[in-house]
Write an enzyme that holds these catalytic residues in place. Sequence first.
Site, short mmCIF file in Angstrom:
data_model
loop_
_atom_site.label_atom_id
_atom_site.label_comp_id
_atom_site.label_asym_id
_atom_site.label_seq_id
_atom_site.Cartn_x
_atom_site.Cartn_y
_atom_site.Cartn_z
N SER A 1 0.35 -11.93 -80.23
CA SER A 1 0.83 -13.23 -79.73
C SER A 1 0.72 -14.31 -80.81
O SER A 1 1.61 -15.13 -80.97
CB SER A 1 0.00 -13.68 -78.52
OG SER A 1 -0.07 -12.68 -77.55
N THR B 1 8.39 -0.66 -83.35
CA THR B 1 9.33 0.18 -82.62
C THR B 1 10.36 0.69 -83.64
O THR B 1 10.88 -0.12 -84.42
CB THR B 1 10.01 -0.63 -81.50
OG1 THR B 1 9.00 -1.12 -80.65
CG2 THR B 1 10.98 0.23 -80.71
N GLU C 1 8.05 -8.52 -76.95
CA GLU C 1 8.73 -9.81 -77.24
C GLU C 1 7.99 -10.97 -76.61
O GLU C 1 8.60 -11.96 -76.20
CB GLU C 1 10.19 -9.85 -76.75
CG GLU C 1 11.05 -8.66 -76.99
CD GLU C 1 11.44 -8.43 -78.43
OE1 GLU C 1 11.39 -9.40 -79.22
OE2 GLU C 1 11.79 -7.29 -78.75
#
Length: 401
Positions: A136, A162, A379
């Site tokens: 974050s 990813t 995200e």
Amino acid sequence: MSRLAQTHGLTDVQQEILSTVRDFVDKEIIPVATELEHRDEYPQAIVDGLKELGLFGLMIPEEYGGLGESLLTYALCVEEIARGWMSVSGIINTHFIVAYMLKQHGTQEQKDHFLPRMAAGDIRGAFSMSEPGLGSDVSAITSKAVKDGDEYVLNGQKMWLTNGGTSSLVAVLVRSDEGHPEGTAPHKSMTTFLVEKEPGFGEVRPGLTIPGKIDKMGYKGVDTTELIMDGLRIPADRVLGGVTGRGFYQMMDGVEVGRVNVAARGCGVAQRAFELGVQYAQQRHTFGKAIAQHQAIQFKLAEMATKVEAAHAMMVNAARKKDSGERNDLEAGMAKYLASEYCKEVVEDAFRIHGGYGFSKEYEIERLYREAPMLLIGEGTAEIQKMIIGRRLLEEYRFQG
Ligand SMILES: Cc1cc2nc3c(=O)[nH]c(=O)nc-3n(C[C@H](O)[C@H](O)[C@H](O)COP(=O)(O)OP(=O)(O)OC[C@H]3O[C@@H](n4cnc5c(N)ncnc54)[C@H](O)[C@@H]3O)c2cc1C
């Protein structure tokens, strides 16, 4: 599909693209998704099919060989694909974010070099902000780039990439103190580097190692990896946009459109959970009737369908706002927050409707149950979305007293 999650006002081209993707999902993804997921197997045949459909270039401008479509078209395709298998939408999503960042912020040479091959799916993108010690709090990044002649030398460890193994281009955010005086705000001393590498694991380029895949509870099939930079040398012309110190803003721009796509994924997974729940509820009988005839189950279905509709509407609104050229961080944050929370709730209700069978790996809902939580984190977590939403609301509704 059905009555739910319709989108009004689409062009003929958009409708044609969507119906092609829906057909592909129903025929090529849904029948094999659960088996591949259980084996944690990369869906190569599906990826090849998506390449043929031009999906990797969907939003890349036509001048670079893409289809030049809008964020809305892209998000609706992602929704369809996630309905089939969320991991496949993950394979496209990081690629899309890197292509978007190149389109928005790349130098002409960088666009000419990467975008045509990205549109063809021959180069596939991953993006990397997170580190073992932070996710974050992006401003706390510790990986570093130091200038050495015409090159930068990168050191540090990245986490949670990813497509870290399967990609051949990684947009990596690191701290680059060069040219930025002592005391510069952390987010102004960060730079995005375009790192080309061989796909695969181990040392994929001198100074760059991708260890094996992280073993995850869900979101399998797609590889998620660490990335270790140890004296990695990157030429200065691979600084995104050609100027250091802009990386934080470039990444945040990419993540903002990425949020619409995570919302779209939540919508797709929730739709599939609803489909599975509403079918099962009509097949399973208890106390002399289909469980769908018990009011408690009907209420669940009503709540699930309402959530599917609401999330879809917010996701479409956020995508349209961006397409109209307006700032959409508020809408994207809200859509991502709502769609991911609703997705988790709809999946849980579909799981409950399945009774004990929901716990069996034979039933698709078991896979969705392990996939939905990832959307609460990727995200930006729910807490981070709420911070973004709250801050923007205070800007919009400033007290004038
Ligand atoms: C499967 C998967 C794939 C991923 N893919 C990528 C990728 O491709 N590229 C990439 O860069 N990253 C990727 N990530 C990383 C992801 O973006 C981070 O996990 C996420 O941002 C959260 O960071 P964290 O895990 O460090 O949690 P932390 O930041 O440590 O947060 C822990 C908890 O504290 C809460 N919290 C933190 N700060 C605050 C605050 N100020 N106020 C209130 N609550 C707070 C969070 O909401 C969370 O609940 C991936 C993660 C996963 C699980």
